[in-house]
Every structure is written in structure tokens, then in C-alpha cells.
Scaffold this active site. Structure first.
Site, PDB file in Angstrom:
ATOM      1  N   GLU A  31       0.840  -1.188   0.000  1.00 45.63           N
ATOM      2  CA  GLU A  31       0.000   0.000   0.000  1.00 45.63           C
ATOM      3  C   GLU A  31       0.881   1.245   0.000  1.00 45.63           C
ATOM      4  O   GLU A  31       2.045   1.191   0.362  1.00 45.63           O
ATOM      5  CB  GLU A  31      -0.859   0.051   1.272  1.00 45.63           C
ATOM      6  CG  GLU A  31      -1.847  -1.084   1.394  1.00 45.63           C
ATOM      7  CD  GLU A  31      -2.882  -0.831   2.497  1.00 45.63           C
ATOM      8  OE1 GLU A  31      -2.866   0.263   3.101  1.00 45.63           O
ATOM      9  OE2 GLU A  31      -3.700  -1.730   2.752  1.00 45.63           O
ATOM     10  N   HIS A  79      -4.934   6.480   0.220  1.00 43.43           N
ATOM     11  CA  HIS A  79      -4.080   5.297   0.267  1.00 43.43           C
ATOM     12  C   HIS A  79      -4.607   4.251  -0.697  1.00 43.43           C
ATOM     13  O   HIS A  79      -5.722   4.350  -1.203  1.00 43.43           O
ATOM     14  CB  HIS A  79      -3.902   4.767   1.694  1.00 43.43           C
ATOM     15  CG  HIS A  79      -5.078   4.053   2.267  1.00 43.43           C
ATOM     16  ND1 HIS A  79      -6.184   4.690   2.762  1.00 43.43           N
ATOM     17  CD2 HIS A  79      -5.305   2.723   2.417  1.00 43.43           C
ATOM     18  CE1 HIS A  79      -7.045   3.782   3.210  1.00 43.43           C
ATOM     19  NE2 HIS A  79      -6.553   2.588   3.015  1.00 43.43           N
ATOM     20  N   HIS A  81      -5.219   0.155  -1.927  1.00 47.40           N
ATOM     21  CA  HIS A  81      -5.500  -1.216  -1.501  1.00 47.40           C
ATOM     22  C   HIS A  81      -5.048  -2.136  -2.631  1.00 47.40           C
ATOM     23  O   HIS A  81      -5.536  -2.002  -3.753  1.00 47.40           O
ATOM     24  CB  HIS A  81      -7.004  -1.427  -1.281  1.00 47.40           C
ATOM     25  CG  HIS A  81      -7.505  -0.932   0.035  1.00 47.40           C
ATOM     26  ND1 HIS A  81      -8.829  -1.025   0.400  1.00 47.40           N
ATOM     27  CD2 HIS A  81      -6.866  -0.335   1.066  1.00 47.40           C
ATOM     28  CE1 HIS A  81      -8.974  -0.518   1.614  1.00 47.40           C
ATOM     29  NE2 HIS A  81      -7.807  -0.075   2.044  1.00 47.40           N
ATOM     30  N   ASP A  92      -8.517   2.045   8.804  1.00 45.81           N
ATOM     31  CA  ASP A  92      -8.730   3.191   7.921  1.00 45.81           C
ATOM     32  C   ASP A  92      -9.713   4.172   8.558  1.00 45.81           C
ATOM     33  O   ASP A  92      -9.491   5.393   8.548  1.00 45.81           O
ATOM     34  CB  ASP A  92      -9.320   2.737   6.576  1.00 45.81           C
ATOM     35  CG  ASP A  92      -8.320   1.944   5.743  1.00 45.81           C
ATOM     36  OD1 ASP A  92      -7.113   2.038   6.008  1.00 45.81           O
ATOM     37  OD2 ASP A  92      -8.773   1.248   4.822  1.00 45.81           O
TER      38      ASP A  92
END
Ligand code: ZN
Length: 130
Positions: A31, A79, A81, A92
Site C-alpha cells: 500500500e 491510500h 489497496h 482506515d
């Protein structure tokens, strides 16, 4: 009941979207996480990515919060995944609640269509490309 649509919709520059997609691909299968910046106070147009030191793996990414230049031009986080799911995890949601008003998750395969936007409460919100 007042709805969340009372606040202006979030927008993002196409060039920033492209950068997010590229950085996510580059970090795959890990990530990546970065901050979202606006050009001026009270703007709802995300116009820059703010890179900060982070640690990441296949299922997590963490910021060194003491190093974060958190000012009023930083409005949230993005971010990636490495899976096709853009749903926020409990971790998160914890970050979302602490770090700004708009949060993006880009899921594999990291196309502009695989990006989702969430409020600080983890509710899906709309994001327009400009
Ligand atoms: Zn996540």
C-alpha cells in the site's frame, strides 16, 4: 434531517488523480499513503499530493504522525489497496476520523475508476474530477 450534501462536493484535479494511480502502481503489492492538499483555505479542489514518510505492507499503511505537516491546506488522506476492494478497514476509519475531511482509497488495478472517496466518518462521498 440535514444531509451531508450541505457541504460543497469535493473535486480533484485530473493530474492529481493520475499521480495517485501511478504511485499506487509503483508501490504494488504494498500500500501507499499520502496526504491531500488544496491550493487555498476553504477550497474543495484537491490540487496536490503531499508525500510523507510512511510504512506499508500488503494490508496496511501507516503514517509517522509526528512528521506530518498538518496545516489547513491539508484536507485528508489517500491510500491504496492492493485488492479490488476500496472499502475502508477499521484501521482506515480510525485514520479518517483523526486526519481531515476527505479520504480516498484507490483499489487494484488503480485506474481512476477504482477510486472511492469517504468522509471523516467513513461515509461514501462523491468526488468530481476537474
Ligand atoms: Zn485501507
Amino acid at each position: 434531517m440535514p444531509s451531508s450534501s450541505a457541504s460543497p462536493p469535493w473535486m480533484i484535479r485530473a493530474s492529481v488523480l493520475r499521480d495517485i494511480s501511478l504511485v499506487a502502481q509503483k508501490n504494488h503489492p504494498n500500500e501507499f499513503i499520502a496526504l491531500l492538499g488544496v491550493g487555498e483555505k476553504s477550497s474543495h479542489v484537491v490540487s496536490e499530493l503531499v508525500y510523507v514518510p510512511f510504512e506499508s505492507g500488503r494490508t496496511f499503511s501507516g503514517l509517522y504522525s509526528e512528521l506530518i505537516p498538518f496545516d489547513e491546506l491539508v484536507v485528508g488522506t489517500v491510500h491504496s489497496h492492493p485488492s479490488p476492494s476500496a472499502f475502508p478497514s477499521d484501521a482506515d476509519l480510525n485514520v479518517f476520523s483523526r486526519m481531515g475531511r476527505v479520504h480516498l482509497i484507490i483499489a487494484y488495478p488503480y485506474s481512476p475508476q477504482s477510486i472511492r472517496a469517504y468522509s471523516s466518518k467513513g461515509k461514501p462521498i462523491s468526488l468530481r474530477t476537474v
